[in-house]
Write a protein that holds these residues in place. Structure first.
Motif, PDB file in Angstrom:
ATOM      1  N   MET A 113       0.838  -1.201   0.000  1.00 63.10           N
ATOM      2  CA  MET A 113       0.000   0.000   0.000  1.00 63.10           C
ATOM      3  C   MET A 113       0.877   1.256   0.000  1.00 63.10           C
ATOM      4  N   THR A 114       0.530   2.199  -0.841  1.00 63.16           N
ATOM      5  CA  THR A 114       1.253   3.460  -0.956  1.00 63.16           C
ATOM      6  C   THR A 114       0.299   4.604  -0.642  1.00 63.16           C
ATOM      7  N   VAL A 115       0.784   5.583   0.097  1.00 59.62           N
ATOM      8  CA  VAL A 115       0.008   6.785   0.373  1.00 59.62           C
ATOM      9  C   VAL A 115       0.586   7.898  -0.492  1.00 59.62           C
ATOM     10  N   CYS A 116      -0.263   8.521  -1.287  1.00 61.29           N
ATOM     11  CA  CYS A 116       0.171   9.593  -2.184  1.00 61.29           C
ATOM     12  C   CYS A 116      -0.299  10.934  -1.628  1.00 61.29           C
ATOM     13  N   LEU A 117       0.641  11.834  -1.434  1.00 60.76           N
ATOM     14  CA  LEU A 117       0.327  13.187  -0.971  1.00 60.76           C
ATOM     15  C   LEU A 117       0.163  14.101  -2.177  1.00 60.76           C
ATOM     16  N   LYS A 118      -1.023  14.637  -2.331  1.00 67.92           N
ATOM     17  CA  LYS A 118      -1.276  15.626  -3.372  1.00 67.92           C
ATOM     18  C   LYS A 118      -1.453  16.962  -2.669  1.00 67.92           C
ATOM     19  N   ALA A 119      -0.365  17.689  -2.557  1.00 65.04           N
ATOM     20  CA  ALA A 119      -0.364  18.936  -1.799  1.00 65.04           C
ATOM     21  C   ALA A 119      -0.123  20.114  -2.727  1.00 65.04           C
TER      22      ALA A 119
END
Length: 153
Positions: A113-119
């Motif tokens: 599982m990967t968490v993607c930060l769209k900031a």
């Protein structure tokens, strides 16, 4: 030798037209995906020269960080907010978010599982650091940062 008669062109058969329209409609219904989340924050992705695409997007969970949309600014102000799924949350809710996203995956894929930060590119680094600290506590160590590709000149 020419026949005399008022014959014109025969009419075009439209009997198969509904079949063609239903085939096109069915194609678009099958091939189109629905948006899973309503975006409540506005963000402009930062520029990057080295960008890689993620292989399995089904294993990616997104955390959006940015200013609330204009319709939500009257209620929430203009300070950057964190969006998890379809609502605004705080950094304390990230632990529950990661646990819920892991539970959606099967056993074999939970480690991938990967968490993607769209900031937003103007977001203060303090918010990003707080999010990263909470992801460490949740043992979500695979993090990717969304960016838009620019030329490397």
């Amino acid at each position: 030798m020419k026949k005399k008669g008022g014959k014109g062109l025969p009419p075009i058969s439209t009997a198969s037209l509904p079949d063609v329209i239903f085939m096109i409609l069915f194609f678009f219904m099958v091939s189109t995906t629905m948006r899973d989340q309503e975006l409540l924050v506005r963000y402009t992705l930062p520029n990057a020269t080295e960008v890689q695409k993620l292989e399995k997007k089904s294993l990616v969970s997104y955390i959006h960080v940015g200013q609330p949309t204009p319709s939500m600014q009257a209620k929430f102000g203009t300070a950057p907010r964190i969006q998890l799924n379809d609502s605004y949350k705080t950094t304390r809710d990230i632990l529950d978010f990661v646990a819920a996203e892991r539970d959606k995956l099967n056993e074999a894929d939970r480690a991938s599982m990967t968490v993607c930060l769209k900031a937003d590119d103007m977001t203060k680094m303090g918010i990003i650091t707080d999010i990263k600290q909470e992801l460490r506590r949740a043992n979500a160590l695979r993090i990717s940062y969304a960016a838009q590709k620019t030329l490397g000149y």
